[in-house]
Enzyme design. Structure first.
Site, PDB file in Angstrom:
ATOM      1  N   CYS A 226       0.796  -1.228   0.000  1.00 30.68           N
ATOM      2  CA  CYS A 226       0.000   0.000   0.000  1.00 30.68           C
ATOM      3  C   CYS A 226       0.829   1.278   0.000  1.00 30.68           C
ATOM      4  O   CYS A 226       0.272   2.375  -0.099  1.00 30.68           O
ATOM      5  CB  CYS A 226      -0.955  -0.012   1.187  1.00 30.68           C
TER       6      CYS A 226
ATOM      7  N   HIS B  16      -2.814   7.810   6.559  1.00 28.61           N
ATOM      8  CA  HIS B  16      -2.989   6.531   5.882  1.00 28.61           C
ATOM      9  C   HIS B  16      -4.396   6.036   6.178  1.00 28.61           C
ATOM     10  O   HIS B  16      -5.106   5.611   5.262  1.00 28.61           O
ATOM     11  CB  HIS B  16      -1.927   5.539   6.367  1.00 28.61           C
TER      12      HIS B  16
ATOM     13  N   HIS C 200      -9.848   2.206   0.152  1.00 23.65           N
ATOM     14  CA  HIS C 200      -8.408   1.939   0.125  1.00 23.65           C
ATOM     15  C   HIS C 200      -8.056   1.383  -1.251  1.00 23.65           C
ATOM     16  O   HIS C 200      -8.409   0.252  -1.586  1.00 23.65           O
ATOM     17  CB  HIS C 200      -8.041   0.958   1.226  1.00 23.65           C
TER      18      HIS C 200
END
Length: 398
Positions: free
Chosen positions: A160, A293, A328
């Site tokens: 990620c 995040h 996400h």
């Protein structure tokens, strides 16, 4: 050698918009892109919400000029990278040393799934065209060829944090005098493989995600692509346009704690932010906004929040997770959020953290719940991935 790296162009496609302006409008209006799956064919379509780009593969192919036989990941990449390059308006770009540095985690897994399903019916049943361009590097090369970029091409896959690291690499190549221009960011499309994988990890929320909420229950997967056009000092001075901002600092660390979980004390997160601040030669108190995040899982938000509490002191910077809008997007998240961070610096924007009702009780700070405008000189954007790979980028006002 270029001692500064500027952002000259932006491009993005996500569940909240098919270009920069549409995404910015959704961020201002508080409109999330999370819903039931439409284009992703999955048995979980009415059970697990996702954040899909609102265009079919045929529509994306028409928009980008690529074949609709290619992976959705490549189509999304071309849409955002093409917009970024057009926005940069570098007339003599092919006379410059230009690179394309693209990140992805799932690549063309959507095409792999089709091939695998057919092959199970018989050895000769699979269509090999499905897997010609399905690996990570091929996705990058297809788009680089379409953009006519041949100076330097590479692919990053660090979970990620992938596209944050691609931006970091682009900046380093410019500063080292190896490139004049770098189109950097990342792309990922939704696929059954990723949805089922994250569902097996039991970190998907069956409702719309609530990052940094005490009662958060997991993440929503999304898809999209985000790219920035990085340019050297010399190129920036020649362009007949104002730069969005400067990429002031960056860092990549690894806490090596677990295959998927972040260390509970946020070691990697802390080091990434601390070293990015040192690289930018600024103090923690200079940061005006943190693009978290903020996935919405218990572990990720605790680790990131713990690191922020350790590094920053009151008054804490404004902060929010734009994943509450886009979901996400895995390997694309750092690129998409770099675009949002650049806009925040350029226009003085603070984005809301949607659906936040109860702040995490362990922290003396809370994410923002309202969109606002205020002077923003420095934005810190965090991207923390599986395997403990943690990256932070700092964007500064000109």
């Amino acid at each position: 050698m270029s001692y500064k790296v500027y952002i000259a162009g932006l491009g993005v496609i996500s569940a909240i918009g098919n270009n920069v302006q549409e995404c910015l409008h959704a961020l201002e209006a508080g409109q999330a892109g999370i819903a039931n799956a439409v284009f992703l064919k999955t048995v979980h379509a009415n059970e697990i919400p996702v954040a899909e780009v609102k265009l079919s593969n045929d529509a994306l192919a028409e928009k980008t000029g690529l074949s609709n036989m290619l992976s959705r990941t490549a189509l999304l990449s071309m849409a955002a990278a093409g917009e970024a390059l057009k926005d940069a308006a570098i007339e003599d770009i092919h006379a410059l040393r230009c690179g394309f540095i693209s990140a992805t985690t799932a690549a063309g897994i959507d095409k792999t799934e089709h091939f695998f399903t057919d092959v199970l019916k018989g050895y000769s049943k699979g269509n090999l065209h499905d897997v010609v361009h399905h690996e990570c590097g091929s996705i990058t090369q297809v788009v680089a060829d379409k953009l006519n970029i041949s100076g330097y091409t590479t692919t990053i896959n660090t979970a990620c944090s992938s596209s944050a690291n691609s931006i970091m690499l682009g900046a380093r190549l410019i500063k080292a005098g190896m490139l004049d221009v770098a189109v950097a960011g990342g792309t990922d499309a939704l696929a059954k493989f990723t949805l089922n994988g994250f569902n097996t990890l039991m970190i998907l929320d069956k409702e719309f995600c609530r990052p940094f909420d005490e009662n958060r229950n997991g993440l929503n997967l999304g898809e999209g692509a985000g790219y920035v056009v990085l340019v050297s000092d010399a190129v920036a001075q020649r362009l007949n346009k104002e730069m969005y901002c400067e990429l002031k600092g960056y860092s990549n660390t690894n806490d090596a704690y677990h295959q998927t979980a972040s260390s509970p004390d946020g070691t990697g997160s802390y080091l990434a932010m601390q070293q990015a601040l040192a690289a930018a030669n600024i103090n923690a108190g200079d940061i005006d906004y943190i693009n978290l995040h903020g996935t919405g899982t218990y572990n990720n938000d605790m680790a990131e929040g713990t690191a922020i509490q350790r590094l920053f002191k009151p008054p804490y910077p404004k902060m929010s997770s734009t994943k509450s809008f886009t979901g996400h997007t895995l390997g694309a998240s750092g690129g998409i959020e770099a675009v949002f961070s650049s806009l925040a610096v350029k226009h003085g924007l603070i984005y809301p953290n949607l659906r936040l009702q109860t702040p995490i009780k362990e922290f003396p700070f809370s994410a923002e719940t309202m969109f606002s405008k205020q002077p923003v000189n420095y934005v810190l954007s965090n991207s923390f991935g599986f395997g403990g790979n943690c990256s932070s980028l700092i964007f500064s006002k000109l």
